[in-house]
Design an enzyme around this catalytic site. Structure first.
Site, PDB file in Angstrom:
ATOM      1  CG  HIS A  62      -5.073  -5.584  -5.727  1.00 30.49           C
ATOM      2  ND1 HIS A  62      -3.798  -6.086  -5.902  1.00 30.49           N
ATOM      3  CD2 HIS A  62      -4.983  -4.724  -4.679  1.00 30.49           C
ATOM      4  CE1 HIS A  62      -2.998  -5.579  -4.979  1.00 30.49           C
ATOM      5  NE2 HIS A  62      -3.685  -4.732  -4.227  1.00 30.49           N
ATOM      6  CG  HIS A  64      -5.039  -1.492  -3.320  1.00 32.06           C
ATOM      7  ND1 HIS A  64      -4.880  -2.433  -2.347  1.00 32.06           N
ATOM      8  CD2 HIS A  64      -6.175  -0.795  -2.988  1.00 32.06           C
ATOM      9  CE1 HIS A  64      -5.867  -2.341  -1.464  1.00 32.06           C
ATOM     10  NE2 HIS A  64      -6.660  -1.358  -1.832  1.00 32.06           N
ATOM     11  CG  ASP A  66       0.538  -0.769  -4.126  1.00 28.35           C
ATOM     12  OD1 ASP A  66      -0.702  -0.788  -4.298  1.00 28.35           O
ATOM     13  OD2 ASP A  66       1.108  -1.541  -3.329  1.00 28.35           O
ATOM     14  CG  HIS A  67      -0.553  -3.924  -6.804  1.00 25.97           C
ATOM     15  ND1 HIS A  67       0.111  -5.114  -6.678  1.00 25.97           N
ATOM     16  CD2 HIS A  67      -0.585  -3.378  -5.547  1.00 25.97           C
ATOM     17  CE1 HIS A  67       0.449  -5.301  -5.408  1.00 25.97           C
ATOM     18  NE2 HIS A  67       0.039  -4.259  -4.704  1.00 25.97           N
ATOM     19  CG  HIS A 140      -5.696  -7.178  -0.902  1.00 26.46           C
ATOM     20  ND1 HIS A 140      -4.919  -7.039   0.215  1.00 26.46           N
ATOM     21  CD2 HIS A 140      -5.421  -6.081  -1.673  1.00 26.46           C
ATOM     22  CE1 HIS A 140      -4.209  -5.924   0.103  1.00 26.46           C
ATOM     23  NE2 HIS A 140      -4.505  -5.336  -1.023  1.00 26.46           N
ATOM     24  CG  ASP A 211      -0.995  -6.266  -2.262  1.00 23.96           C
ATOM     25  OD1 ASP A 211       0.113  -6.667  -2.669  1.00 23.96           O
ATOM     26  OD2 ASP A 211      -1.286  -5.061  -2.138  1.00 23.96           O
ATOM     27  CG  HIS A 269       3.418  -5.906  -1.534  1.00 25.75           C
ATOM     28  ND1 HIS A 269       2.944  -5.386  -0.343  1.00 25.75           N
ATOM     29  CD2 HIS A 269       2.760  -5.244  -2.512  1.00 25.75           C
ATOM     30  CE1 HIS A 269       2.017  -4.470  -0.611  1.00 25.75           C
ATOM     31  NE2 HIS A 269       1.890  -4.361  -1.921  1.00 25.75           N
TER      32      HIS A 269
END
Ligand SMILES: [Zn+2]
Ligand SMILES: [Zn+2]
Length: 307
Positions: A62, A64, A66-67, A140, A211, A269
């Site tokens: 996804h 976000h 951090d990914h 998510h 996530d 995570h």
């Protein structure tokens, strides 16, 4: 054929001195598949002795930060190291816009082709001769996918003595049988592959949730997996908070692992608040014994089942 999983980043949201942002590498013969691409990924890959110029595919769960924020830096490093091989990137809609925006504002010359595959719906997103990667929507706060790496069944063991007993002599006809085709002998007798070979052997399966909150379909998706790599951002004491941000707790991950009858559960995570994750491990182990907490640079071998 050997198959390894290397955890390059195991933090959730915020990196810590011990945990980099999410990235998981599946290494198979001649190729590596990366799932999520947190910042600083090149350095993690170098430390893990994983070469950035190998044949490679990247799957993003996804959008976000951090990914996905590691992707532009990784592409630039690959270009600086003169990568020439094509790179395939799979991910949710807008991943193309994201990369285009970066390339337009942070100019650098790509030395290799990048093919972006935006995933619109659940299903097989990548189909290769020996394996496929399947995606389903996870639960998510923004559109997100969970992925499964699934190896196709391998042909069963070939028994030369059975072939000879049926009158098939060593030569091209053995190859034909081994590749699954019937063989007709001069006496018109037809020999079928199943007469000289064992039943096909199961391939391996690795599931990565990205996530997510727990959801029913995940149990089926992860069913029988050799490895389930599951979001485990917050401990049980913060279940409400985990639900609010659409993450999971160790016990929720463990319940899914148990229902899906997976062989091994890996919690990842991990929130920066857990300097010592043993509390998370304990919560999961009460429900599913074969659980471990991922650490950066942890490497797991996934053996083939020899039935
Ligand atoms: Zn995240
Ligand atoms: Zn997220």
């Amino acid at each position: 054929m050997s198959l390894h999983v290397v955890f390059l980043g195991t933090a959730g949201g915020v990196p810590t001195p011990k945990r980099s942002l999410p990235a998981i590498l599946i290494q198979r013969e001649g190729e590596q598949l990366m799932f999520d691409c947190g910042e600083g990924i090149q350095r993690q890959m170098l430390s893990a002795r994983s070469c950035v110029n190998r044949r490679m595919k990247i799957f993003i769960t996804h959008m976000h930060g951090d990914h996905v924020l590691g992707l532009p830096g990784l592409l630039q490093t690959m270009a600086l190291l003169d990568r020439e091989r094509k790179l395939d990137v799979y991910g949710p809609p807008r991943i193309n816009d994201f990369l285009e925006a970066v390339m337009e504002t942070v100019p650098f010359a790509l030395t290799f082709p990048v093919e972006i595959h935006e995933i619109e719906k659940a299903g097989v997103v990548c189909d290769e001769e020996e394996y496929c990667v399947e995606a389903i929507r996870s639960r998510h706060v923004i559109p997100s996918f969970a992925y499964a790496y699934i190896e196709k069944p391998r042909p069963g063991k070939f028994h030369p003595e059975k072939a000879e007993a049926l009158g098939v002599q060593e030569g091209p006809l053995w190859g034909k049988l081994q590749s699954g085709q019937n063989v007709r002998l001069p006496n018109r007798r037809v020999v079928r592959p199943e007469e000289v070979m064992d039943t096909p052997r199961k391939g391996r399966k690795i599931v990565y949730t990205g996530d997510t909150s727990p959801f029913k379909l995940l149990e089926k998706f992860a069913s029988g997996a050799d490895l389930l790599i599951h979001d485990s951002t917050l401990g049980e004491e913060l279940t409400e908070r985990a639900m609010e941000y659409c993450h999971s707790t160790p016990s929720q991950a463990a319940r899914t692992a148990k229902k899906a009858k997976v062989k091994k559960l890996v919690l990842t995570h991990i929130s920066q608040r857990y300097k010592d994750p043993s509390k998370l491990l304990k919560q999961a182990k009460r429900i599913f014994k074969n659980t471990i907490v991922a650490e950066d640079f942890m490497r797991l071998d996934i053996p083939l089942l020899e039935e």
